[in-house]
Design a protein around this motif. Structure first.
Motif, PDB file in Angstrom:
ATOM      1  N   ARG A 170      -5.532  -4.862  16.685  1.00 29.62           N
ATOM      2  CA  ARG A 170      -5.844  -5.504  15.452  1.00 29.62           C
ATOM      3  C   ARG A 170      -7.419  -5.047  15.262  1.00 29.62           C
ATOM      4  NH1 ARG A 170      -4.770 -11.172  17.989  1.00 29.62           N
ATOM      5  NH2 ARG A 170      -5.042 -10.001  19.927  1.00 29.62           N
ATOM      6  N   THR A 171      -8.157  -4.341  16.129  1.00 25.61           N
ATOM      7  CA  THR A 171      -9.582  -4.177  15.755  1.00 25.61           C
ATOM      8  C   THR A 171      -9.824  -3.397  14.429  1.00 25.61           C
ATOM      9  OG1 THR A 171      -9.944  -4.065  18.122  1.00 25.61           O
ATOM     10  CG2 THR A 171     -11.474  -3.136  16.558  1.00 25.61           C
ATOM     11  N   GLY A 172     -10.645  -3.879  13.517  1.00 26.03           N
ATOM     12  CA  GLY A 172     -10.774  -3.158  12.459  1.00 26.03           C
ATOM     13  C   GLY A 172      -9.851  -3.969  11.200  1.00 26.03           C
ATOM     14  N   GLN A 173      -8.830  -4.551  11.326  1.00 21.89           N
ATOM     15  CA  GLN A 173      -8.080  -4.883  10.614  1.00 21.89           C
ATOM     16  C   GLN A 173      -8.530  -6.083   9.987  1.00 21.89           C
ATOM     17  OE1 GLN A 173      -5.006  -2.574  10.051  1.00 21.89           O
ATOM     18  NE2 GLN A 173      -6.310  -1.786  11.277  1.00 21.89           N
ATOM     19  N   PRO A 174      -8.157  -6.456   8.679  1.00 22.02           N
ATOM     20  CA  PRO A 174      -8.439  -7.397   7.946  1.00 22.02           C
ATOM     21  C   PRO A 174      -7.953  -9.000   8.472  1.00 22.02           C
ATOM     22  CG  PRO A 174      -7.917  -5.929   6.215  1.00 22.02           C
ATOM     23  CD  PRO A 174      -7.336  -5.385   7.647  1.00 22.02           C
ATOM     24  N   LEU A 175      -8.740  -9.853   8.674  1.00 16.73           N
ATOM     25  CA  LEU A 175      -8.048 -11.283   8.814  1.00 16.73           C
ATOM     26  C   LEU A 175      -6.939 -11.400   7.943  1.00 16.73           C
ATOM     27  CD1 LEU A 175     -10.688 -11.403  10.823  1.00 16.73           C
ATOM     28  CD2 LEU A 175     -10.557 -13.634  10.696  1.00 16.73           C
ATOM     29  N   CYS A 176      -7.243 -11.453   6.445  1.00 15.05           N
ATOM     30  CA  CYS A 176      -6.345 -11.788   5.567  1.00 15.05           C
ATOM     31  C   CYS A 176      -6.178 -10.511   4.667  1.00 15.05           C
ATOM     32  CB  CYS A 176      -6.783 -12.681   4.677  1.00 15.05           C
ATOM     33  SG  CYS A 176      -5.607 -13.210   3.314  1.00 15.05           S
ATOM     34  N   PRO A 177      -5.313  -9.629   4.581  1.00 16.17           N
ATOM     35  CA  PRO A 177      -5.362  -8.405   3.795  1.00 16.17           C
ATOM     36  C   PRO A 177      -5.427  -8.754   2.109  1.00 16.17           C
ATOM     37  CG  PRO A 177      -3.607  -8.268   5.575  1.00 16.17           C
ATOM     38  CD  PRO A 177      -4.186  -9.808   5.406  1.00 16.17           C
ATOM     39  N   ASP A 178      -4.983  -9.904   1.919  1.00 19.44           N
ATOM     40  CA  ASP A 178      -4.835 -10.578   0.622  1.00 19.44           C
ATOM     41  C   ASP A 178      -6.199 -10.917  -0.017  1.00 19.44           C
ATOM     42  OD1 ASP A 178      -2.225 -10.133   0.091  1.00 19.44           O
ATOM     43  OD2 ASP A 178      -1.697 -11.948   1.232  1.00 19.44           O
ATOM     44  N   CYS A 179      -7.271 -11.129   1.024  1.00 15.88           N
ATOM     45  CA  CYS A 179      -8.472 -11.531   0.529  1.00 15.88           C
ATOM     46  C   CYS A 179      -9.368 -10.320   0.553  1.00 15.88           C
ATOM     47  CB  CYS A 179      -9.095 -12.736   1.633  1.00 15.88           C
ATOM     48  SG  CYS A 179      -8.497 -14.156   1.651  1.00 15.88           S
ATOM     49  N   TYR A 180      -8.896  -9.272   1.307  1.00 15.96           N
ATOM     50  CA  TYR A 180      -9.765  -7.910   1.435  1.00 15.96           C
ATOM     51  C   TYR A 180      -9.859  -7.379  -0.028  1.00 15.96           C
ATOM     52  CZ  TYR A 180     -11.732  -3.985   3.880  1.00 15.96           C
ATOM     53  OH  TYR A 180     -12.618  -3.122   4.492  1.00 15.96           O
ATOM     54  N   ASP A 181     -11.141  -6.902  -0.132  1.00 13.68           N
ATOM     55  CA  ASP A 181     -11.426  -6.271  -1.402  1.00 13.68           C
ATOM     56  C   ASP A 181     -10.980  -4.612  -1.469  1.00 13.68           C
ATOM     57  OD1 ASP A 181     -12.282  -5.605  -3.953  1.00 13.68           O
ATOM     58  OD2 ASP A 181     -14.087  -6.652  -3.758  1.00 13.68           O
ATOM     59  N   TYR A 182      -9.711  -4.463  -1.425  1.00 13.66           N
ATOM     60  CA  TYR A 182      -9.346  -3.087  -1.368  1.00 13.66           C
ATOM     61  C   TYR A 182     -10.008  -2.211  -2.563  1.00 13.66           C
ATOM     62  CZ  TYR A 182      -6.631  -3.923   2.649  1.00 13.66           C
ATOM     63  OH  TYR A 182      -6.261  -4.340   4.039  1.00 13.66           O
ATOM     64  N   PRO A 183     -10.039  -2.482  -3.738  1.00 15.97           N
ATOM     65  CA  PRO A 183     -10.700  -1.819  -4.772  1.00 15.97           C
ATOM     66  C   PRO A 183     -12.122  -1.423  -4.797  1.00 15.97           C
ATOM     67  CG  PRO A 183      -9.197  -3.501  -5.538  1.00 15.97           C
ATOM     68  CD  PRO A 183      -9.364  -3.565  -4.323  1.00 15.97           C
ATOM     69  N   ALA A 184     -12.951  -2.407  -4.036  1.00 14.50           N
ATOM     70  CA  ALA A 184     -14.542  -2.286  -3.821  1.00 14.50           C
ATOM     71  C   ALA A 184     -14.485  -1.194  -2.720  1.00 14.50           C
ATOM     72  CB  ALA A 184     -14.861  -3.533  -3.345  1.00 14.50           C
ATOM     73  N   HIS A 185     -13.713  -1.261  -1.572  1.00 20.00           N
ATOM     74  CA  HIS A 185     -13.817  -0.358  -0.379  1.00 20.00           C
ATOM     75  C   HIS A 185     -13.725   0.947  -0.920  1.00 20.00           C
ATOM     76  CE1 HIS A 185     -12.549   0.336   3.979  1.00 20.00           C
ATOM     77  NE2 HIS A 185     -12.928   1.388   3.530  1.00 20.00           N
ATOM     78  N   VAL A 186     -12.541   1.321  -1.684  1.00 17.63           N
ATOM     79  CA  VAL A 186     -12.034   2.543  -2.288  1.00 17.63           C
ATOM     80  C   VAL A 186     -13.322   3.067  -3.187  1.00 17.63           C
ATOM     81  CG1 VAL A 186     -10.732   3.614  -4.039  1.00 17.63           C
ATOM     82  CG2 VAL A 186      -9.691   2.470  -2.050  1.00 17.63           C
ATOM     83  N   LEU A 187     -13.785   2.199  -3.995  1.00 22.59           N
ATOM     84  CA  LEU A 187     -14.922   2.624  -4.972  1.00 22.59           C
ATOM     85  C   LEU A 187     -16.060   2.945  -4.373  1.00 22.59           C
ATOM     86  CD1 LEU A 187     -13.788   0.343  -7.919  1.00 22.59           C
ATOM     87  CD2 LEU A 187     -13.714   2.817  -8.036  1.00 22.59           C
ATOM     88  N   TRP A 188     -16.344   2.164  -3.236  1.00 23.29           N
ATOM     89  CA  TRP A 188     -17.688   2.633  -2.523  1.00 23.29           C
ATOM     90  C   TRP A 188     -17.498   3.883  -1.913  1.00 23.29           C
ATOM     91  CZ3 TRP A 188     -19.662   3.899   2.347  1.00 23.29           C
ATOM     92  CH2 TRP A 188     -21.137   3.537   2.565  1.00 23.29           C
ATOM     93  N   HIS A 189     -16.510   4.302  -1.384  1.00 18.83           N
ATOM     94  CA  HIS A 189     -16.216   5.416  -0.549  1.00 18.83           C
ATOM     95  C   HIS A 189     -16.358   6.877  -1.874  1.00 18.83           C
ATOM     96  CE1 HIS A 189     -13.671   4.884   3.268  1.00 18.83           C
ATOM     97  NE2 HIS A 189     -15.111   4.496   3.349  1.00 18.83           N
ATOM     98  N   ALA A 190     -15.678   6.407  -3.049  1.00 20.86           N
ATOM     99  CA  ALA A 190     -15.713   7.400  -4.077  1.00 20.86           C
ATOM    100  C   ALA A 190     -17.170   7.758  -4.685  1.00 20.86           C
ATOM    101  CB  ALA A 190     -15.024   7.001  -5.192  1.00 20.86           C
ATOM    102  N   HIS A 191     -18.136   6.699  -4.267  1.00 26.72           N
ATOM    103  CA  HIS A 191     -19.565   6.769  -4.748  1.00 26.72           C
ATOM    104  C   HIS A 191     -20.427   7.093  -3.644  1.00 26.72           C
ATOM    105  CE1 HIS A 191     -17.665   4.755  -8.427  1.00 26.72           C
ATOM    106  NE2 HIS A 191     -18.616   5.449  -9.161  1.00 26.72           N
ATOM    107  N   ALA A 192     -20.111   7.104  -2.301  1.00 29.85           N
ATOM    108  CA  ALA A 192     -20.760   7.286  -1.324  1.00 29.85           C
ATOM    109  C   ALA A 192     -22.146   8.418  -1.331  1.00 29.85           C
ATOM    110  CB  ALA A 192     -19.999   7.721  -0.061  1.00 29.85           C
ATOM    111  N   GLY A 193     -21.742   9.596  -1.964  1.00 33.36           N
ATOM    112  CA  GLY A 193     -22.602  10.495  -2.288  1.00 33.36           C
ATOM    113  C   GLY A 193     -23.809  10.137  -3.236  1.00 33.36           C
ATOM    114  N   ARG A 194     -23.436   9.124  -4.263  1.00 35.94           N
ATOM    115  CA  ARG A 194     -24.320   8.920  -5.322  1.00 35.94           C
ATOM    116  C   ARG A 194     -25.074   7.854  -4.435  1.00 35.94           C
ATOM    117  NH1 ARG A 194     -22.281   6.659 -10.451  1.00 35.94           N
ATOM    118  NH2 ARG A 194     -24.384   6.296 -10.922  1.00 35.94           N
ATOM    119  N   LEU A 195     -24.546   6.965  -3.683  1.00 38.88           N
ATOM    120  CA  LEU A 195     -25.600   6.037  -2.896  1.00 38.88           C
ATOM    121  C   LEU A 195     -26.637   6.604  -2.017  1.00 38.88           C
ATOM    122  CD1 LEU A 195     -22.407   3.756  -1.938  1.00 38.88           C
ATOM    123  CD2 LEU A 195     -24.211   2.946  -3.352  1.00 38.88           C
ATOM    124  N   TRP A 196     -25.957   7.717  -1.490  1.00 35.02           N
ATOM    125  CA  TRP A 196     -27.088   8.352  -0.572  1.00 35.02           C
ATOM    126  C   TRP A 196     -28.228   8.932  -1.616  1.00 35.02           C
ATOM    127  CZ3 TRP A 196     -28.749   8.981   4.008  1.00 35.02           C
ATOM    128  CH2 TRP A 196     -29.625   9.936   4.442  1.00 35.02           C
TER     129      TRP A 196
END
Length: 468
Positions: A170-196
């Motif tokens: 369960r470590t690292g898993q969301p308490l509620c998958p429906d509340c978790y912002d999956y699109p924001a997670h993916v978009l953050w990864h896609a822009h990690a280079g620009r963030l650096w």
């Protein structure tokens, strides 16, 4: 699980392949090739020739042709950095990474030794929260204790009284998958280079503001050099470990201004990271997302040679080298191969959290406005599309230079460097990998070489052959 008959057939195939290899009259030469690759698990097969001539006379000084090799092929290392793909090559890659990072800390490999006296930090930047997840706890502390209890809008508890360990599924898993912002997670990864990039730009801006100069004026006297490695956390979000060093305007050969100290650098990295804000392209389905670094930031000074407080140079280089051989598969945060269809996602051996991230990549990758992010191509890494290790140009040496140096050393300095010599090479890729029996022999060679390295480390620096 294979039944007994199938296992016997499988063993028979391996045995037959081993007999075929051993009976080949060029078996010893094949073993030499395999040993030269370090027992590589997925060697590249090449066919071709190289001819070295005297440029003035045209005289052939040396000629090599794979027609005299076993199977008329030459085996070379795959050079894959992932330990799960090829352990021997990943070990070599980790060693190269150690020397690359270490050279930028203590000098060597064309980098002057006085860089060890420069302002240097070991920095960790994290992703922001995309929703509460179960996390590892210590000293009997509970994951998310809540006195008032309460549930989210989907009817799931907002607290967790469990004491989690690192191997708890369960470590690292969301308490509620429906509340978790999956699109924001993916978009953050896609822009990690620009963030650096935004972070390093802010470093220059904040350093300039601190001393009352313009950024252009600051760049005339100071350069920020760095090497960074990406690592997946248990929540499947990337965070960045980086060595940051201040140089003069010309790079490592030029000391920074006297005002540029480790304390000044320590002060501005926090404000520079906190000021980063990026907006994603507008999407009718998603709207816009504002991206930033997480609130958890760790910055520690590296101690100069000879003592003092801070982290040790070799320890930091070894830490970075350790993570560069890890792929997404090692942490369960993705796959080491591309996904070609939703069926691949359904069949992947990953957690429900990671599978949802992959599906989010696939879904968002179908939106025309997000097509430039190529999210479907990078669905296996959850949208993260950067290299595991990157560095600024002036930080230290390069992987290519380290590999060339090693090749020259292994050749005993016999590589043609005379400009009067011409090397005429014609090579063609014809395959990769091993047959079943060859894979078994390669694994044995890799194991023997690894054991020999460990024994060599245990030997004293000086050994008297006559001693008992």
């Amino acid at each position: 699980m294979l039944d007994r008959a199938a296992r016997l057939r499988q063993l028979s195939e391996v045995d037959q392949d081993l007999i075929r290899l051993v009976q080949d009259p060029r078996f010893n030469r094949w073993i030499e090739q395999l040993t030269a690759t370090g027992g590589c698990a997925r060697p590249i097969h090449l066919t071709g020739s190289t001819t070295t001539r005297d440029a003035a006379t045209g005289e052939v000084l040396h000629h090599y042709d794979t027609r005299n090799e076993p199977g008329e092929r030459l085996l070379i290392r795959c050079r894959n950095r992932r330990a799960t793909v090829c352990a021997p090559c990943s070990r070599l890659h980790a060693g190269d990474t150690f020397h690359l990072v270490r050279a930028g800390l203590v000098g060597g490999k064309t980098v002057p030794a006085d860089v060890r006296e420069r302002p240097r930090l070991f920095l960790t930047l994290t992703a922001p929260s995309f929703g509460p997840v179960h996390h590892v706890t210590t000293d009997g502390q509970r994951c998310r204790p809540r006195r008032d209890g309460g549930d989210c809008e989907h009817g799931r508890s907002l607290g967790c009284p469990t004491v989690h360990t690192a191997d708890d599924p369960r470590t690292g898993q969301p308490l509620c998958p429906d509340c978790y912002d999956y699109p924001a997670h993916v978009l953050w990864h896609a822009h990690a280079g620009r963030l650096w990039k935004a972070f390093t730009d802010n470093l220059y801006n904040h350093l300039a503001a601190r001393i009352g100069r313009t950024r252009t004026g600051l760049r005339r006297s100071l350069r920020i050099s760095y090497a960074k490695v990406a690592e997946y956390q248990q929540r499947a979000a990337v965070h960045v470990h980086a060595v940051v060093r201040l140089d003069g305007a010309r790079g490592p050969d030029d000391p920074p201004p006297a005002w540029a100290t480790a304390d000044v650098l320590m002060a501005v990295v926090r404000t520079a990271a906190a000021a980063v804000r990026l907006r994603t392209p507008y999407s009718a389905a998603l709207g816009e997302h504002e991206l930033c670094w997480g609130a958890e930031l760790d910055a520690r000074p590296l101690r100069a040679f000879g003592g003092g407080e801070g982290l040790a140079d070799d320890a930091v280089a070894a830490y970075v080298a350790k993570y560069v051989t890890k792929g997404a598969t090692d942490t369960g945060a993705g796959l080491d191969h591309q996904i070609t269809s939703p069926d691949d996602i359904a069949a992947a051996s990953v957690s429900a959290h990671v599978r949802t991230l992959m599906r989010t990549c696939w879904r968002l990758g179908g939106l025309p406005e997000l097509e430039p992010l190529r999210l479907r191509v990078w669905a296996h890494t959850l949208g993260y599309r950067g290299h595991i290790l990157t560095k600024s140009r002036a930080y230290s040496t390069t992987y290519t230079a380290l590999r060339t140096e090693r090749a020259d050393h292994q050749a005993g300095g016999t590589q043609p460097t005379d400009p009067r010599l011409i090397a005429d090479a014609h090579w063609r890729y014809v395959g990769f990998g091993h047959s079943a029996g060859a894979a078994l022999i390669a694994a044995g060679i890799a194991e023997d070489l690894a054991r020999n390295r460990e024994l060599a480390k245990e030997q004293p620096a000086c050994w008297d052959g006559d001693a008992v």
